[in-house]
Design a protein around this motif. Sequence first.
Motif, PDB file in Angstrom:
ATOM      1  N   THR A   1       0.835  -1.194   0.000  1.00 37.61           N
ATOM      2  CA  THR A   1       0.000   0.000   0.000  1.00 37.61           C
ATOM      3  C   THR A   1       0.868   1.241   0.000  1.00 37.61           C
ATOM      4  O   THR A   1       2.004   1.211   0.480  1.00 37.61           O
ATOM      5  N   LYS A   2       0.319   2.305  -0.515  1.00 36.67           N
ATOM      6  CA  LYS A   2       1.010   3.598  -0.470  1.00 36.67           C
ATOM      7  C   LYS A   2       0.470   4.433   0.691  1.00 36.67           C
ATOM      8  O   LYS A   2       1.035   5.454   1.028  1.00 36.67           O
ATOM      9  N   GLN A   3      -0.625   3.979   1.302  1.00 35.19           N
ATOM     10  CA  GLN A   3      -1.183   4.727   2.414  1.00 35.19           C
ATOM     11  C   GLN A   3      -0.515   4.333   3.727  1.00 35.19           C
ATOM     12  O   GLN A   3       0.292   3.399   3.765  1.00 35.19           O
ATOM     13  N   TRP A   4      -0.799   5.051   4.779  1.00 33.76           N
ATOM     14  CA  TRP A   4      -0.256   4.747   6.102  1.00 33.76           C
ATOM     15  C   TRP A   4      -0.655   3.328   6.451  1.00 33.76           C
ATOM     16  O   TRP A   4      -1.822   2.955   6.346  1.00 33.76           O
ATOM     17  N   VAL A   5       0.282   2.508   6.874  1.00 35.11           N
ATOM     18  CA  VAL A   5       0.033   1.079   7.055  1.00 35.11           C
ATOM     19  C   VAL A   5      -1.066   0.809   8.084  1.00 35.11           C
ATOM     20  O   VAL A   5      -1.849  -0.128   7.935  1.00 35.11           O
ATOM     21  N   ALA A   6      -1.156   1.627   9.126  1.00 35.73           N
ATOM     22  CA  ALA A   6      -2.205   1.423  10.137  1.00 35.73           C
ATOM     23  C   ALA A   6      -3.586   1.670   9.543  1.00 35.73           C
ATOM     24  O   ALA A   6      -4.540   0.943   9.845  1.00 35.73           O
TER      25      ALA A   6
ATOM     26  N   ALA B   1      -7.375  -6.092   9.553  1.00 32.42           N
ATOM     27  CA  ALA B   1      -6.236  -6.786  10.175  1.00 32.42           C
ATOM     28  C   ALA B   1      -6.145  -6.374  11.641  1.00 32.42           C
ATOM     29  O   ALA B   1      -6.350  -5.225  11.992  1.00 32.42           O
ATOM     30  N   GLY B   2      -5.807  -7.327  12.472  1.00 34.21           N
ATOM     31  CA  GLY B   2      -5.654  -7.039  13.889  1.00 34.21           C
ATOM     32  C   GLY B   2      -4.204  -6.877  14.305  1.00 34.21           C
ATOM     33  O   GLY B   2      -3.920  -6.421  15.412  1.00 34.21           O
ATOM     34  N   TRP B   3      -3.283  -7.267  13.415  1.00 36.39           N
ATOM     35  CA  TRP B   3      -1.866  -7.294  13.778  1.00 36.39           C
ATOM     36  C   TRP B   3      -0.999  -6.745  12.660  1.00 36.39           C
ATOM     37  O   TRP B   3      -1.260  -6.987  11.485  1.00 36.39           O
ATOM     38  N   LEU B   4       0.056  -6.059  13.044  1.00 37.56           N
ATOM     39  CA  LEU B   4       1.163  -5.723  12.157  1.00 37.56           C
ATOM     40  C   LEU B   4       2.378  -6.436  12.730  1.00 37.56           C
ATOM     41  O   LEU B   4       2.704  -6.265  13.909  1.00 37.56           O
ATOM     42  N   ILE B   5       3.022  -7.257  11.936  1.00 39.94           N
ATOM     43  CA  ILE B   5       4.200  -8.003  12.385  1.00 39.94           C
ATOM     44  C   ILE B   5       5.426  -7.301  11.827  1.00 39.94           C
ATOM     45  O   ILE B   5       5.554  -7.116  10.620  1.00 39.94           O
TER      46      ILE B   5
END
Length: 135
Positions: free
Chosen positions: A33-38, A46-50
Amino acid sequence: VNPDKTPLFSEAERVELIRDAVAGIDHVSIDSTKQWVADYAQAAGAGWLIRGVRDTTDMSSEHQLASLNQQVAPEVTTLFVPAESALSGVSSSKLKQLAASGQPIEPYCTLRVAGALRRRLRRSCQATPEASHAT
């Protein structure tokens, strides 16, 4: 992607190499994505960023990003995964240097990444100086 660096592989190529590396792992999806990952994670449900961290420098910058991400999307949790000690010194720059000098890189990346990196570096070396400076 570090904005101060020029990636060797396109976004689509990087996504495909990562998808190959995690193939067969349940509940893992790969996207870009080009947008803010959050924001993206929140919209995707998604509940998690690893996030992988190699050292304290990585941890410091990743912790700052995680704090910002939490403000943007409080329901998305960032999980930090420390690198194995044998991999803590490995970076994309280091892999490129090893591959360019003919050193083995397979201990540090998948076979598919190793092959793709070697092919890309060979093509870069085969380009003539005139071709690489053409406008």
